[in-house]
Design a protein around this motif. Structure first.
Motif, PDB file in Angstrom:
ATOM      1  N   HIS A 144      46.586  29.303  33.076  1.00 19.49           N
ATOM      2  CA  HIS A 144      47.646  28.445  32.529  1.00 19.49           C
ATOM      3  C   HIS A 144      47.517  28.335  31.012  1.00 19.49           C
ATOM      4  CE1 HIS A 144      50.546  25.119  32.407  1.00 19.49           C
ATOM      5  NE2 HIS A 144      49.719  24.545  31.541  1.00 19.49           N
ATOM      6  N   GLN A 145      46.296  28.088  30.543  1.00 18.28           N
ATOM      7  CA  GLN A 145      46.078  27.932  29.109  1.00 18.28           C
ATOM      8  C   GLN A 145      46.271  29.256  28.379  1.00 18.28           C
ATOM      9  OE1 GLN A 145      45.533  24.885  27.670  1.00 18.28           O
ATOM     10  NE2 GLN A 145      45.918  26.016  25.767  1.00 18.28           N
ATOM     11  N   GLY A 146      45.817  30.346  29.006  1.00 16.49           N
ATOM     12  CA  GLY A 146      45.959  31.658  28.383  1.00 16.49           C
ATOM     13  C   GLY A 146      47.412  32.062  28.218  1.00 16.49           C
ATOM     14  N   LEU A 147      48.206  31.847  29.250  1.00 15.94           N
ATOM     15  CA  LEU A 147      49.639  32.162  29.171  1.00 15.94           C
ATOM     16  C   LEU A 147      50.328  31.289  28.126  1.00 15.94           C
ATOM     17  CD1 LEU A 147      50.452  32.486  32.990  1.00 15.94           C
ATOM     18  CD2 LEU A 147      50.371  34.348  31.319  1.00 15.94           C
ATOM     19  N   LEU A 181      38.994  38.523  39.877  1.00 17.10           N
ATOM     20  CA  LEU A 181      39.736  39.099  38.753  1.00 17.10           C
ATOM     21  C   LEU A 181      41.003  39.812  39.218  1.00 17.10           C
ATOM     22  CD1 LEU A 181      36.770  40.520  36.622  1.00 17.10           C
ATOM     23  CD2 LEU A 181      38.114  38.465  36.174  1.00 17.10           C
ATOM     24  N   LEU A 182      40.916  40.505  40.342  1.00 15.83           N
ATOM     25  CA  LEU A 182      42.094  41.209  40.859  1.00 15.83           C
ATOM     26  C   LEU A 182      43.188  40.228  41.271  1.00 15.83           C
ATOM     27  CD1 LEU A 182      40.431  44.051  42.980  1.00 15.83           C
ATOM     28  CD2 LEU A 182      41.785  44.327  40.901  1.00 15.83           C
ATOM     29  N   VAL A 183      42.790  39.158  41.941  1.00 12.99           N
ATOM     30  CA  VAL A 183      43.771  38.143  42.344  1.00 12.99           C
ATOM     31  C   VAL A 183      44.374  37.479  41.109  1.00 12.99           C
ATOM     32  CG1 VAL A 183      44.075  35.917  43.490  1.00 12.99           C
ATOM     33  CG2 VAL A 183      42.707  37.699  44.586  1.00 12.99           C
ATOM     34  N   ALA A 184      43.518  37.139  40.157  1.00 12.79           N
ATOM     35  CA  ALA A 184      43.995  36.474  38.938  1.00 12.79           C
ATOM     36  C   ALA A 184      44.962  37.368  38.167  1.00 12.79           C
ATOM     37  CB  ALA A 184      42.807  36.096  38.060  1.00 12.79           C
ATOM     38  N   ARG A 185      44.645  38.659  38.082  1.00  8.38           N
ATOM     39  CA  ARG A 185      45.520  39.577  37.341  1.00  8.38           C
ATOM     40  C   ARG A 185      46.872  39.742  38.029  1.00  8.38           C
ATOM     41  NH1 ARG A 185      43.535  45.636  36.076  1.00  8.38           N
ATOM     42  NH2 ARG A 185      43.786  45.787  38.344  1.00  8.38           N
ATOM     43  N   SER A 186      46.867  39.716  39.356  1.00 12.04           N
ATOM     44  CA  SER A 186      48.133  39.884  40.082  1.00 12.04           C
ATOM     45  C   SER A 186      49.096  38.732  39.821  1.00 12.04           C
ATOM     46  CB  SER A 186      47.856  40.007  41.584  1.00 12.04           C
ATOM     47  OG  SER A 186      47.390  38.778  42.120  1.00 12.04           O
ATOM     48  N   PHE A 187      48.561  37.570  39.444  1.00 15.49           N
ATOM     49  CA  PHE A 187      49.414  36.412  39.172  1.00 15.49           C
ATOM     50  C   PHE A 187      49.746  36.267  37.687  1.00 15.49           C
ATOM     51  CE2 PHE A 187      48.145  35.225  43.403  1.00 15.49           C
ATOM     52  CZ  PHE A 187      49.197  34.456  43.883  1.00 15.49           C
ATOM     53  N   SER A 188      48.792  36.614  36.827  1.00 11.56           N
ATOM     54  CA  SER A 188      48.983  36.369  35.393  1.00 11.56           C
ATOM     55  C   SER A 188      49.627  37.536  34.662  1.00 11.56           C
ATOM     56  CB  SER A 188      47.644  36.037  34.734  1.00 11.56           C
ATOM     57  OG  SER A 188      46.731  37.104  34.912  1.00 11.56           O
ATOM     58  N   GLY A 189      49.526  38.741  35.223  1.00 11.50           N
ATOM     59  CA  GLY A 189      50.152  39.897  34.594  1.00 11.50           C
ATOM     60  C   GLY A 189      49.218  40.657  33.668  1.00 11.50           C
ATOM     61  N   GLU A 190      49.657  41.861  33.292  1.00 11.06           N
ATOM     62  CA  GLU A 190      48.824  42.758  32.493  1.00 11.06           C
ATOM     63  C   GLU A 190      48.676  42.298  31.044  1.00 11.06           C
ATOM     64  OE1 GLU A 190      47.074  45.234  33.518  1.00 11.06           O
ATOM     65  OE2 GLU A 190      47.774  45.169  35.595  1.00 11.06           O
ATOM     66  N   GLU A 243      40.064  26.445  40.862  1.00 12.07           N
ATOM     67  CA  GLU A 243      40.602  25.434  39.945  1.00 12.07           C
ATOM     68  C   GLU A 243      40.392  25.845  38.489  1.00 12.07           C
ATOM     69  OE1 GLU A 243      38.617  21.897  41.114  1.00 12.07           O
ATOM     70  OE2 GLU A 243      39.900  21.540  42.876  1.00 12.07           O
ATOM     71  N   GLN A 244      39.190  26.354  38.191  1.00 12.82           N
ATOM     72  CA  GLN A 244      38.890  26.729  36.812  1.00 12.82           C
ATOM     73  C   GLN A 244      39.696  27.951  36.379  1.00 12.82           C
ATOM     74  OE1 GLN A 244      36.807  24.803  34.904  1.00 12.82           O
ATOM     75  NE2 GLN A 244      37.589  26.034  33.204  1.00 12.82           N
ATOM     76  N   VAL A 245      39.802  28.941  37.267  1.00  7.76           N
ATOM     77  CA  VAL A 245      40.566  30.151  36.944  1.00  7.76           C
ATOM     78  C   VAL A 245      42.038  29.806  36.738  1.00  7.76           C
ATOM     79  CG1 VAL A 245      41.416  32.343  37.887  1.00  7.76           C
ATOM     80  CG2 VAL A 245      38.994  31.767  38.065  1.00  7.76           C
ATOM     81  N   GLU A 248      39.030  39.289  25.230  1.00  3.76           N
ATOM     82  CA  GLU A 248      38.422  37.964  25.056  1.00  3.76           C
ATOM     83  C   GLU A 248      38.694  37.082  26.271  1.00  3.76           C
ATOM     84  OE1 GLU A 248      38.697  34.095  22.028  1.00  3.76           O
ATOM     85  OE2 GLU A 248      39.696  35.989  21.517  1.00  3.76           O
ATOM     86  N   PHE A 249      39.929  37.133  26.771  1.00  2.21           N
ATOM     87  CA  PHE A 249      40.284  36.331  27.943  1.00  2.21           C
ATOM     88  C   PHE A 249      39.523  36.809  29.179  1.00  2.21           C
ATOM     89  CE2 PHE A 249      42.828  35.827  31.803  1.00  2.21           C
ATOM     90  CZ  PHE A 249      42.992  34.447  31.828  1.00  2.21           C
ATOM     91  N   VAL A 250      39.468  38.121  29.367  1.00  3.06           N
ATOM     92  CA  VAL A 250      38.776  38.682  30.535  1.00  3.06           C
ATOM     93  C   VAL A 250      37.294  38.336  30.502  1.00  3.06           C
ATOM     94  CG1 VAL A 250      38.123  40.811  31.724  1.00  3.06           C
ATOM     95  CG2 VAL A 250      40.443  40.557  30.825  1.00  3.06           C
ATOM     96  N   ASP A 251      36.683  38.465  29.330  1.00  2.00           N
ATOM     97  CA  ASP A 251      35.255  38.151  29.212  1.00  2.00           C
ATOM     98  C   ASP A 251      34.990  36.675  29.500  1.00  2.00           C
ATOM     99  OD1 ASP A 251      34.633  40.747  28.600  1.00  2.00           O
ATOM    100  OD2 ASP A 251      34.604  40.447  26.428  1.00  2.00           O
ATOM    101  N   ARG A 252      35.881  35.816  29.035  1.00  2.00           N
ATOM    102  CA  ARG A 252      35.706  34.381  29.296  1.00  2.00           C
ATOM    103  C   ARG A 252      35.842  34.090  30.788  1.00  2.00           C
ATOM    104  NH1 ARG A 252      39.055  32.713  25.968  1.00  2.00           N
ATOM    105  NH2 ARG A 252      40.864  32.170  27.243  1.00  2.00           N
TER     106      ARG A 252
END
Length: 338
Positions: free
Chosen positions: A224-227, A172-181, A217-219, A188-192
């Motif tokens: 990508h879809q969330g953004l 989650l920390l790595v994903a947040r650093s790339f996708s932004g706050e 790959e899934q993350v 909903e996105f975080v829970d998924r």
């Protein structure tokens, strides 16, 4: 039946009154009687619970003492376990970072200066270090403390949950650093993302590389879809490749993010033992807020299990620790009453 059953069964009784077929009526009666029997059992257990809790400690102590009288060497593994915990605390902390799974790294990050030789050694601190070491226990090591044998399965489950939370928080920390706050402000996105990561990391211990390949790959797809759904700029191919690489790098124990997360989780559990759950939640570790609910649940289970163990076996631990800790070095802290 209406007079005897619990209020929750009133609806079932009313449905019986509408049945005209004798066979169906008898089946319904026996079904409701079975439910009423279960209600009575639950009520009886609930009524006896305070009594059982009050006397369970004395009962367990008496039974263990009976075994100890027959087998004087019954506390050998417990003594060895506590001796190692004391060594972990008193050994100087290394200048270079250790593996996140090292008991020394946990001892060096303890609050109140534990792990620092300038501080007097507390029996309670040694015991709590021992409790934390149980979450690092090698399954192949059969020298498990005798006082915790009954809880070994539960501790193994907690160790697995801790490991899974470490990986989850790192992802989650790595994903947040790339996708932004902005994207991560969506619960909903975080829970998924949590749900997907938890499901994919069930076999992380046995197949780390394959697992993290699937997770990365899934993350990446979810980000990508969330953004895209939020009308934000999607990741470039270069950033996507970097994201995949950093996620897959979590498989390495020396990964800096995984190492820091692991130490902070264990520090939180240590604080739960030292200061209680409520105070620990008020000072929740930075960077772990995304797994606060899951970590709090693990903390409650670990705290309750260890607190009960300390109440039951505190007198035995106190006697062992007297011989482990030098009298001049030990603080006046009674293991039995913490």
């Amino acid at each position: 039946m209406t007079l005897l059953c619990a209020p929750v069964r009133d609806e079932a009784i009313q449905k019986l009154e509408a049945i005209t077929d004798p066979v169906q009526l008898l089946r319904g009666i026996f079904r409701v009687l079975g439910l009423m029997k279960m209600d009575m059992v639950n009520y009886t257990i609930q009524s006896f619970r305070p009594y059982l809790q009050e006397h369970s400690i004395q009962y367990e102590q008496a039974k263990f003492q009976e075994l100890l009288d027959k087998q004087p060497s019954l506390l050998d593994y417990t003594t060895k376990w506590l001796t190692k915990a004391a060594t972990d605390i008193t050994t100087p902390c290394p200048s270079s970072p250790e593996s996140p799974s090292s008991s020394r790294s946990v001892a060096c990050s303890l609050p109140n200066g534990a792990g620092n030789n300038s501080e007097p050694l507390s029996p309670t601190m040694v015991l709590y270090q021992g409790y934390l070491n149980l979450l690092l226990w090698d399954p192949e090591n059969e020298e498990f403390p005798e006082t915790l044998l009954m809880d070994r399965t539960r501790l193994q489950e907690m160790a697995f949950q801790l490991h899974q939370l470490t990986v989850l928080a790192s992802v989650l920390l790595v994903a947040r650093s790339f996708s932004g706050e902005i994207l991560f402000s969506s619960s909903e996105f975080v829970d998924r993302l949590k749900c997907i990561t938890k499901a994919l990391t069930e076999e992380f211990i046995s197949r780390p590389e394959e697992t993290m390949l699937s997770v990365s790959e899934q993350v990446s797809q979810e980000i990508h879809q969330g953004l895209k759904d939020m009308g934000l700029t999607t990741l470039s191919s270069e950033n996507t490749a970097s994201l995949l690489g950093q996620l897959q790098n979590i498989t390495k124990k020396e990964n800096c993010i995984r190492s820091i997360v692991d130490q902070r989780i264990r520090l939180f559990l240590k604080c739960c033992l030292l200061h209680g759950m409520q105070e620990s939640l008020l000072h929740f570790p930075g960077g772990l807020i995304l797994i606060e609910r899951e970590l709090a649940e693990l903390g409650w289970k670990f705290l309750n299990l260890m607190h009960h163990n300390q109440q039951v076996f505190g007198p035995y631990y106190a006697e062992i620790l007297k011989n482990i800790i030098h009298p001049a070095q030990a603080q006046e802290t009674d293991v039995e009453h913490n």
